[in-house]
Write an enzyme that holds these catalytic residues in place. Structure first.
Site, mmCIF file in Angstrom:
data_model
loop_
_atom_site.group_PDB
_atom_site.id
_atom_site.type_symbol
_atom_site.label_atom_id
_atom_site.label_comp_id
_atom_site.label_asym_id
_atom_site.label_seq_id
_atom_site.Cartn_x
_atom_site.Cartn_y
_atom_site.Cartn_z
ATOM 1 C CE1 TYR A 142 113.079 42.608 2.528
ATOM 2 C CE2 TYR A 142 111.504 42.581 4.309
ATOM 3 C CZ TYR A 142 111.803 42.386 2.982
ATOM 4 O OH TYR A 142 110.829 41.973 2.117
ATOM 5 C CE LYS A 190 115.066 30.198 -5.990
ATOM 6 N NZ LYS A 190 114.137 29.457 -6.839
ATOM 7 C CG ASP A 223 110.821 28.766 -6.924
ATOM 8 O OD1 ASP A 223 111.099 28.269 -5.806
ATOM 9 O OD2 ASP A 223 111.401 28.416 -7.969
ATOM 10 C CG ASP A 247 107.427 41.737 3.311
ATOM 11 O OD1 ASP A 247 106.230 41.929 3.556
ATOM 12 O OD2 ASP A 247 108.214 42.636 2.959
ATOM 13 C CG ASP A 251 101.314 41.502 2.168
ATOM 14 O OD1 ASP A 251 101.089 41.290 3.383
ATOM 15 O OD2 ASP A 251 101.569 42.625 1.711
#
Ligand code: NAD
Length: 358
Positions: A142, A190, A223, A247, A251
């Site tokens: 980000y 990852k 994942d 992030d 959620d």
């Protein structure tokens, strides 16, 4: 003596904040913690009074405090203002930046009495859910440079960058938190395709070897982690991850709780200073009616005690009181299902009940 900056904000913010302060008064007497509050305007109410969502004197009050207890900001009245003047963008993001709040802590707790509200089958969460996500908040993809869309708009670039130092400081927080909980950290990355994740994994492994061999460490690809969260959420204790993965996973995990009125988060910096807030917004549809659920705001006060004021037992006491009140069947409208044994209460009554059970 701890100084707390209290920023109730807009909509239901002031109503639920009042209950959180009532609970803090009760708990501070029980544990002999000295708290003083300084109130300040933020968000829409600050725009109305001072033409800015984050007035300088509000920042000053925060700078002179040990923690910020934040309500929520925004509402239809201010929705059409330019982006930098919008309550959320113009107040929350600058506060995070100003205080370098690099660690976002998002506990996801489904209290056992509310497990029917969880979006998963009951047998998957027999004991409720209790996970804490540590998300790095001020770096990663980000913020990494370069970041641009090419002039002819045929391609775009984002940069995912992490320094060892950035990984180390959030890793320490996650391991320390695990020691107070169930002693397990799952670091999510990852590393099969991203170089920043390879460094992330190496660094977390090293910190674990050097300082936290008594804590169990597991590495998981993002994942797989997103799949495991809905397959068997109770395998997790503390999840440690970077900005973008955090992030998304936070959620996903929040949805497991079933109600926005039950979840809070903390954003803290290196010195332990933090901003504590419910994850929901200002709920304009129910504001001013004394029916909002104050539990998220009360939990944010509990997290402030745990993470900034280092009083874990006082925080746990508040969480236990909430669980007992729910066990007795008391529910605000958002978590009321009408089942036998449930008693509907308003915002004020819920706050009083939690105080009684402390
Ligand atoms: P919201 O979270 O305010 O409301 C979504 C739904 O959840 C509504 O039906 C609301 O009644 C319910 N809800 C939320 N908190 C509740 C509580 N404590 N008790 C009972 N019910 C609750 O989201 P929204 O409607 O998308 O946003 C409303 C305003 O809040 C917008 O201006 C938005 O920008 C702002 N907002 C602020 C923050 C923040 O300050 N951190 C976060 C999200 C949204």
């Amino acid at each position: 003596m701890h100084k707390i900056a209290v920023l109730p904000g807009d909509g239901i913010g002031p109503e639920v904040m009042k209950q959180a302060l009532k609970v803090l008064d009760k708990i501070s007497k029980k544990y002999n913690i000295q708290l003083t509050y300084e109130f300040a305007d933020v968000g829409g109410i600050a725009i109305d009074k001072y033409d800015t969502p984050l007035p300088k004197h509000t920042v000053k009050i925060c700078e002179n405090s040990d923690a910020i207890l934040f309500g929520s900001v925004g509402g239809p009245k201010w929705e059409n203002l330019p982006p930098e003047k919008q309550p959320e963008r113009g107040a929350l993001l600058p506060l995070r930046k100003h205080f370098n709040l690099f660690a976002n802590i998002r506990p996801v707790k489904v209290f056992k009495p509310l497990k029917d509200a969880c979006s998963l089958k009951n047998e998957l969460i027999s004991e409720g859910i209790d996970i804490v996500i540590f998300r790095e908040l001020t770096s990663g993809i980000y913020f990494g440079q370069p970041k641009y869309i090419s002039e002819d708009r045929t391609y775009a670039v984002d940069t995912m960058k992490y320094s060892v130092e950035e990984i180390i400081r959030i890793a320490h927080l996650a391991f320390e938190a695990a020691k107070l909980r169930n002693n397990k950290v799952t670091s999510v990355d990852k590393a099969n395709v991203l170089m920043s994740s390879v460094l992330w994994r190496e660094t977390v492994t090293e910190i674990h070897k050097k300082f936290y061999t008594d804590v169990e460490l597991q590495h998981m690809y993002v994942d797989n982690a997103s799949m495991q969260l809905v397959r068997n959420p109770n395998q997790f204790d503390v999840i440690l991850t970077g900005n973008m993965f955090g992030d998304i996973l936070s959620d996903e995990a929040a949805m497991l709780s079933g109600s926005l009125g039950m979840l809070a988060s903390a954003s803290i910096n290196e010195s332990g200073f933090g901003l504590y807030e419910p994850i929901g917004g200002t709920a304009p549809d129910i504001a001013g009616q004394n029916i909002a659920n104050p539990i998220a705001q009360i939990l944010s006060a509990a997290y402030m005690l745990r993470y900034s004021l280092k009083s874990d037992s006082a925080a746990t006491d508040i969480e236990n009181a909430i669980e007992q009140v729910l066990n007795e069947g008391y529910r605000t409208a958002d978590i009321f299902s009408g089942k036998d044994g449930e008693k509907k209460v308003n915002t004020e009554e819920m706050g009083n009940l939690i105080c009684e059970y402390i």
